[in-house]
Design an enzyme around this catalytic site. Structure first.
Site, PDB file in Angstrom:
ATOM      1  N   HIS A 241      45.235  38.690  -1.372  1.00 33.84           N
ATOM      2  CA  HIS A 241      45.117  38.637   0.081  1.00 33.84           C
ATOM      3  C   HIS A 241      45.285  40.069   0.568  1.00 33.84           C
ATOM      4  CE1 HIS A 241      47.015  34.435  -0.631  1.00 33.84           C
ATOM      5  NE2 HIS A 241      45.702  34.362  -0.725  1.00 33.84           N
TER       6      HIS A 241
ATOM      7  N   HIS B 156      46.015  34.521   5.858  1.00 38.90           N
ATOM      8  CA  HIS B 156      46.341  33.526   4.834  1.00 38.90           C
ATOM      9  C   HIS B 156      47.625  32.807   5.220  1.00 38.90           C
ATOM     10  CE1 HIS B 156      48.291  37.291   3.640  1.00 38.90           C
ATOM     11  NE2 HIS B 156      49.196  36.576   2.996  1.00 38.90           N
TER      12      HIS B 156
ATOM     13  N   TYR C  83      54.235  27.158  -6.672  1.00 42.91           N
ATOM     14  CA  TYR C  83      54.574  28.032  -5.541  1.00 42.91           C
ATOM     15  C   TYR C  83      54.562  27.201  -4.261  1.00 42.91           C
ATOM     16  CZ  TYR C  83      53.938  31.696  -2.022  1.00 42.91           C
ATOM     17  OH  TYR C  83      54.068  32.489  -0.921  1.00 42.91           O
TER      18      TYR C  83
ATOM     19  N   HIS D 199      49.927  34.363   8.338  1.00 43.00           N
ATOM     20  CA  HIS D 199      50.098  35.743   8.764  1.00 43.00           C
ATOM     21  C   HIS D 199      48.938  36.630   8.349  1.00 43.00           C
ATOM     22  CE1 HIS D 199      51.886  37.728   4.963  1.00 43.00           C
ATOM     23  NE2 HIS D 199      51.517  36.525   4.610  1.00 43.00           N
TER      24      HIS D 199
ATOM     25  N   HIS E  51      62.090  31.476   8.902  1.00 48.61           N
ATOM     26  CA  HIS E  51      61.754  31.949   7.556  1.00 48.61           C
ATOM     27  C   HIS E  51      61.764  33.476   7.579  1.00 48.61           C
ATOM     28  CE1 HIS E  51      59.458  32.762   3.969  1.00 48.61           C
ATOM     29  NE2 HIS E  51      59.319  31.485   3.695  1.00 48.61           N
TER      30      HIS E  51
ATOM     31  N   GLU F 291      48.378  42.111  -0.749  1.00 48.57           N
ATOM     32  CA  GLU F 291      49.239  41.249  -1.550  1.00 48.57           C
ATOM     33  C   GLU F 291      48.490  40.652  -2.735  1.00 48.57           C
ATOM     34  OE1 GLU F 291      50.643  38.281   1.172  1.00 48.57           O
ATOM     35  OE2 GLU F 291      51.462  39.743   2.571  1.00 48.57           O
TER      36      GLU F 291
HETATM   37 FE   FE2 Z   1      51.227  36.992   2.488  1.00 53.49          FE
END
Ligand code: FE2
Length: 447
Positions: free
Chosen positions: A376, A382, A361, A346, A303, A352
């Site tokens: 976040h 998260h 989402y 991460h 990803h 964010e």
């Molecule tokens: Fe993030």
């Protein structure tokens, strides 16, 4: 290309979006005139302008900014902008500006449901609610994050923001932006950017409107570099739409509300401030249809970092470390093999803020609704909720289309502090952390 656009008076509003014409190309030197011959040719400020107009330069970067960063527009208008009364302060309602002095900023993950649209008649200015901010508007660093909501026209009120550039992300309802440089029609799935200092109205087209608004105190948004991707891809310059000149030759009284150093001020005018008959330059409002974003993704494995979905960036003084990136998670094919396809768990030095325009989402299948938002912050861990992790870890990896979805992120190098309003809002979810509660231990010490 010089565009001729019909004159549109305030009492003769355009009736359908197709009446509006646009000029195309991100950051181009656009030019437009609503009356033939109104735009001086070969020079900017002749001794006398055509039609008795006043020339006025509008600079949204310093005069001496490097040429590739310089943004300015010459306006040819019925009256210069200084033809107005003195400003007086007015109530700013729920509008706030960084720094949010004394406001605690807990490191918790936070998420909110959508704010309900009020039934009280409310125009765009009165409906602004600040939910978070960072940096310091007076030093032109950071962002403010607002929700907008309106169910009536601004009528004789006009707005101007000296504190920052405005990025609209509509979530509900279509709107008309009546700006000094012309009209734009914007609907959910599109974005609108209005430079710092441009005067405008935002009016609903029928249905009430609701959406997200990023106030960029920093350097104006630009397109991210493409690097090895090459000359095309991501947001292509040609898809950005700029207005064409149309003006209001009105002597009805009006008032200009200006946001300056975090406060609101109002000044009376004996005319409409949208009186620009012709203009030329690259500092102008623009809109962009997010469905035109050319998504580039992994076709082998793993990803990629979400920065590949950056539509616009406001650079800071540190290369590659943005004052604010506007990132989207649009419909796309997922084909990566032997890959955990949702966003990975991460922790990030960048902060964010996320919102959802429509659909679901991919990292959060429950509890993140259109019009809602999540935060976040720097180094706050998260990632996918427990059920998404289990499903994505076990599902057969055939090619899959993520469809009917449009989430976005305002990502900033500065910690994003929630306002007192959002910390105490009834829409703040008390159980957000629970979506990770069932992350089971799979480790058993055996290979
Ligand atoms: Fe993030």
């Amino acid at each position: 290309m010089r565009l001729y656009c019909k004159r549109i008076q305030k009492d003769q509003p355009m009736t359908k979006p197709s009446d509006i014409c646009y000029s195309h190309g991100f950051n181009n030197e656009h030019e437009s005139e609503a009356l033939k011959g109104a735009l001086p040719i070969g020079q900017f400020n002749p001794q006398k302008c055509p039609y008795g107009l006043y020339a006025e330069q509008f600079s949204s970067t310093a005069f001496t900014a490097p040429k590739h960063e310089n943004r300015r527009t010459w306006m040819y208008r019925i009256r210069p902008s200084i033809s107005m009364g003195d400003y007086s302060p007015i109530d700013k309602g729920l509008l706030r500006t960084a720094p949010l002095n004394g406001q605690p900023c807990p490191p918790n993950v936070m998420r909110w449901d959508a704010q309900p649209i009020t039934e009280t008649p409310t125009d765009f200015i009165d409906g602004l609610t600040t939910v978070a901010a960072n940096g310091d508007a007076n030093t032109q660093i950071g962002i403010g994050i607002h929700l907008y909501s309106a169910n009536k026209d601004m009528e004789n009120r006009y707005f101007c923001n000296a504190d920052g550039e405005l990025l609209f992300v509509p979530e509900k309802g279509e709107l008309t932006a009546r700006t000094e440089l012309g009209l734009l029609h914007v609907k959910p799935g599109e974005i609108l950017v209005i430079p710092r200092g441009i005067k405008f109205q935002i009016n609903p087209m029928g249905e009430p409107i609701r959406g997200y608004l990023c106030e960029n105190y920093g350097s104006p948004f630009t397109l991210p570099e493409r690097g090895p991707v090459g000359a095309n891809g991501f947001a292509n310059q040609r898809d950005f739409c700029y207005p064409t000149a149309c003006f209001e030759d009105s002597e009805q009284s009006s008032c200009l509300v200006t946001k300056f150093c975090g406060e609101l001020y109002q000044a009376e005018l004996d005319h409409s401030p949208l009186d620009v008959v012709a203009w030329v330059g690259n500092s102008a409002p623009y809109k962009y249809d997010l469905s035109r974003f050319n998504v580039i993704n992994s076709v082998s494995f793993d990803h990629p970092d979400p920065s590949i979905f950056t539509v616009l960036t406001s650079p800071s003084d540190t290369p590659g470390t943005a004052n604010m990136d506007f990132v989207i998670f649009p419909p796309r094919w997922m084909v990566a093999e032997n890959t955990f396809r949702p966003p990975w768990y991460h922790r990030n030095v960048m902060s964010e803020f996320m919102g959802l325009v429509h659909g679901v989402y991919d990292a959060k299948e429950k509890g993140f609704e259109p019009g809602g938002m999540s935060l976040h912050n720097c180094m706050t861990p998260h990632g996918p909720e427990a059920e998404v992790f289990e499903k994505a870890s076990n599902t057969p990896l055939s090619p899959q289309k993520y469809d009917n979805t449009l989430a976005f992120m305002f990502e900033s190098r500065y910690v994003i502090a929630p306002t007192e309003f959002s910390l105490h809002s009834t829409t703040k979810q008390k159980d957000y952390l629970d979506c990770w509660a069932n992350l089971n231990k799979h480790f058993d010490g055996k290979a």
